[in-house]
Design a protein around this motif. Structure first.
Motif, short mmCIF file in Angstrom:
data_model
loop_
_atom_site.label_atom_id
_atom_site.label_comp_id
_atom_site.label_asym_id
_atom_site.label_seq_id
_atom_site.Cartn_x
_atom_site.Cartn_y
_atom_site.Cartn_z
N THR A 127 -24.91 -1.84 12.63
CA THR A 127 -23.92 -0.87 12.23
C THR A 127 -23.52 -0.04 13.44
OG1 THR A 127 -25.90 0.24 11.80
CG2 THR A 127 -24.97 -0.93 9.87
N ARG B 252 -29.53 17.92 15.52
CA ARG B 252 -29.36 17.68 14.21
C ARG B 252 -29.81 19.03 13.28
NH1 ARG B 252 -28.79 12.42 11.45
NH2 ARG B 252 -29.66 12.41 9.30
N ASN C 103 -31.50 17.48 7.22
CA ASN C 103 -31.04 16.52 7.06
C ASN C 103 -31.54 15.17 7.38
OD1 ASN C 103 -29.02 14.35 6.76
ND2 ASN C 103 -27.80 14.78 8.46
N ILE D 222 -33.26 7.73 8.21
CA ILE D 222 -33.70 6.59 7.54
C ILE D 222 -34.73 5.98 8.39
CG2 ILE D 222 -32.54 3.98 7.27
CD1 ILE D 222 -29.82 5.59 7.09
N HIS E 58 -36.50 2.34 9.77
CA HIS E 58 -36.11 1.03 9.88
C HIS E 58 -37.37 0.24 10.01
CE1 HIS E 58 -32.81 3.53 10.86
NE2 HIS E 58 -32.17 2.52 11.13
N SER F 152 -38.32 11.50 -1.52
CA SER F 152 -37.89 10.52 -1.18
C SER F 152 -37.61 10.05 0.15
CB SER F 152 -36.52 10.24 -2.15
OG SER F 152 -35.62 10.78 -1.36
N ARG G 272 -34.50 0.98 5.63
CA ARG G 272 -33.42 -0.38 5.71
C ARG G 272 -34.00 -1.24 6.93
NH1 ARG G 272 -28.88 -1.83 9.01
NH2 ARG G 272 -28.78 -0.68 10.86
N PRO H 26 -31.79 8.29 13.25
CA PRO H 26 -30.39 8.44 12.91
C PRO H 26 -29.59 7.83 13.83
CG PRO H 26 -31.50 9.99 13.90
CD PRO H 26 -32.34 9.17 13.82
N SER H 27 -28.13 7.89 13.46
CA SER H 27 -27.32 7.19 14.59
C SER H 27 -27.60 8.32 15.95
CB SER H 27 -25.91 7.63 14.29
OG SER H 27 -25.71 8.83 13.80
N GLU I 248 -21.73 3.10 9.55
CA GLU I 248 -23.10 3.09 9.10
C GLU I 248 -23.26 2.42 7.96
OE1 GLU I 248 -21.12 5.50 9.27
OE2 GLU I 248 -21.82 6.94 11.04
N SER I 249 -24.78 2.26 7.78
CA SER I 249 -25.15 1.39 6.51
C SER I 249 -24.60 2.00 5.20
CB SER I 249 -26.73 1.29 6.63
OG SER I 249 -27.10 2.45 6.50
N ARG J 138 -23.66 6.81 0.37
CA ARG J 138 -22.74 6.73 1.37
C ARG J 138 -22.02 5.28 1.41
NH1 ARG J 138 -25.15 7.43 7.54
NH2 ARG J 138 -26.20 5.49 6.96
N GLY K 88 -26.92 14.95 4.40
CA GLY K 88 -26.09 14.72 5.56
C GLY K 88 -24.53 14.67 5.49
O1 TXA Z 1 -26.41 2.22 9.87
C1 TXA Z 1 -27.03 3.42 9.86
O2 TXA Z 1 -27.79 3.79 8.52
C2 TXA Z 1 -27.44 4.23 10.96
C3 TXA Z 1 -28.39 3.07 11.93
C4 TXA Z 1 -28.84 3.72 13.11
O3 TXA Z 1 -29.42 2.24 11.09
N1 TXA Z 1 -28.45 5.02 10.85
C5 TXA Z 1 -27.67 6.15 10.32
O4 TXA Z 1 -28.47 7.33 10.20
O5 TXA Z 1 -26.45 6.11 9.99
P1 TXA Z 1 -27.99 8.70 9.76
O6 TXA Z 1 -28.96 9.89 10.09
O7 TXA Z 1 -26.74 9.20 10.87
O8 TXA Z 1 -27.58 8.80 8.43
C6 TXA Z 1 -28.48 9.04 7.43
C7 TXA Z 1 -27.66 9.23 6.19
C8 TXA Z 1 -27.62 10.80 6.06
O9 TXA Z 1 -26.13 11.12 5.43
C9 TXA Z 1 -28.81 11.34 5.31
O10 TXA Z 1 -28.53 12.63 4.65
C10 TXA Z 1 -28.95 10.17 4.22
O11 TXA Z 1 -28.69 9.01 4.81
N2 TXA Z 1 -30.44 10.00 3.80
C11 TXA Z 1 -31.45 9.66 4.50
N3 TXA Z 1 -32.55 9.72 3.86
C12 TXA Z 1 -32.24 10.19 2.42
C13 TXA Z 1 -32.86 10.52 1.26
N4 TXA Z 1 -34.34 10.55 1.22
N5 TXA Z 1 -32.23 10.99 0.34
C14 TXA Z 1 -31.08 11.13 0.55
N6 TXA Z 1 -30.02 10.81 1.62
C15 TXA Z 1 -30.76 10.40 2.63
#
Ligand code: TXA
Ligand code: MG
Length: 328
Positions: A28, A51, A55, A58, A60, A110, A114, A135-136, A173-174, A188, A219
């Motif tokens: 991604t 950051r 927020n 994820i 991995h 929670s 991924r 995160p990214s 992103e995913s 998302r 986020g």
């Molecule tokens: O593609 C992707 O998902 C990339 C690659 C590196 O795997 N990672 C990514 O992470 O985009 P980040 O941190 O930029 O975005 C994570 C998103 C944020 O919007 C965050 O709020 C949401 O996922 N998120 C993570 N854990 C959560 C949870 N327990 N409940 C609700 N939202 C969550």
């Protein structure tokens, strides 16, 4: 700290085990990883990116066997999604176990998990044999990195290394889906679309249409994906671009535009053009946005794209980058 731009998988795995954050390629965008069971290691991610600590990150993994230890239970629909879409660009939110460090989930009960499909990400995750919070790998607020160079540009001197796998495949992103709710909710959008998900588990909701309108993925409330100059979307044809841009040029503004290659007439200070193919557009979106940062622009106009599936996911990022500014 000197950043190694092309770190080997072996060295990256060693440093991750020792508690250092390391950036690595995924299908991604590039991620900035750290041991998800080590609170101090995870804190270094927030510090390097700048950051906000509310927020969540994820987690991995390399193998489905790792899920059990990270979650309280696997909802039936989550299991179906894992079977069909993992490894791949789908993050599933589960009720979290105590193994996950509390700063990974920003105190939520929670956790998002991924399993990336990129062979280098898989090899690294297998080698390190730990759940990796990532995160990214961009500075918070900037467009996500889709090449190792983007990571270097943002994080040089702040992290020890980057595992370079060349330009990414997907570019956004995913997809994030919350399976602790019934029906599940897409928090998302990404390249695994609502339509693809509904084929597997039936109807789901999309967070933007939830009635209470509170951001469920914390986020998503922050300004994101933004280049330096003010970005405005134009929902119109080439003549609308010509009208808007020529007025700004007369006012001596430096104007960037992002339009289809078929827009031959419109001129601007910086013109970037793309083939009308949503997968190509998604793959290159953040590269285009970062390219504009190389010029001292006053304003950037991007063509609004209509459509379902991936087009909607792209527009989700562009609407955030533009702060919802759209000219009709
Ligand atoms: O593609 C992707 O998902 C990339 C690659 C590196 O795997 N990672 C990514 O992470 O985009 P980040 O941190 O930029 O975005 C994570 C998103 C944020 O919007 C965050 O709020 C949401 O996922 N998120 C993570 N854990 C959560 C949870 N327990 N409940 C609700 N939202 C969550
Ligand atoms: Mg991000």
């Amino acid at each position: 700290m000197k950043t190694n731009e092309n770190m080997s998988i072996e060295q990256a795995a060693e440093l991750l085990k020792e508690g250092y954050p390391i950036a690595f390629v995924t299908e991604t965008v590039y991620g900035l990883g750290a041991d998800a069971t080590n609170e101090q290691a995870v804190a270094k991610i927030f510090e390097a990116k700048g950051r906000p600590s509310d927020n969540p990150l994820i987690v991995h993994i390399a193998s489905v066997d790792q899920v059990d230890a990270l979650v309280k239970e696997i909802p039936v629909k989550a299991k179906s999604l894992m079977d069909v879409f993992w490894p791949g660009p789908l993050t599933i939110i589960f009720p979290k176990s105590d193994l996950v460090a509390s700063n990974v989930t920003a105190g939520l009960d929670s956790v998002g998990i991924r399993m990336p499909s990129h062979p280098i990400a898989k090899a690294l995750l297998e080698k390190v044999n730990l759940p990796i919070a990532a995160p990214s790998a961009n500075t918070s607020g900037k467009p996500s990195p889709t090449t190792a160079y983007h990571v270097y540009d943002d994080l040089n001197g702040k992290i020890l290394g980057i595992v370079d796998g060349g330009p990414v495949d997907k570019g956004i992103e995913s997809t994030v889906i919350d399976c602790t709710l019934e029906p599940p909710v897409i928090l998302r959008p990404g390249s695994i679309t609502k339509e693809m998900i509904e084929e597997v588990i039936g109807p789901v909701l999309v967070s933007s249409t939830l009635e209470d309108n509170t951001p469920k993925a914390p986020g998503m409330k922050y300004r994101h994906y933004a280049p330096k100059a003010n970005l405005i979307l134009i929902d119109g044809d080439e003549s609308k671009f010509i009208e808007v841009v020529s007025k700004d040029l007369e006012d001596n503004k430096k104007v960037g535009i992002l339009v289809p290659t078929t827009y031959h007439q419109v001129q601007a200070s910086v013109k970037l053009a793309y083939r009308e193919d949503v997968e190509f557009f998604a793959r290159n979106l953040y590269l285009f946005l970062r390219e504009f940062d190389r010029y001292d622009l006053d304003v950037i106009y991007v063509k609004y794209i209509n459509g379902d599936g991936l087009a909607k996911s792209i527009m989700n990022r562009l609407l955030k980058a533009s702060n919802d500014q759209v000219i009709k």
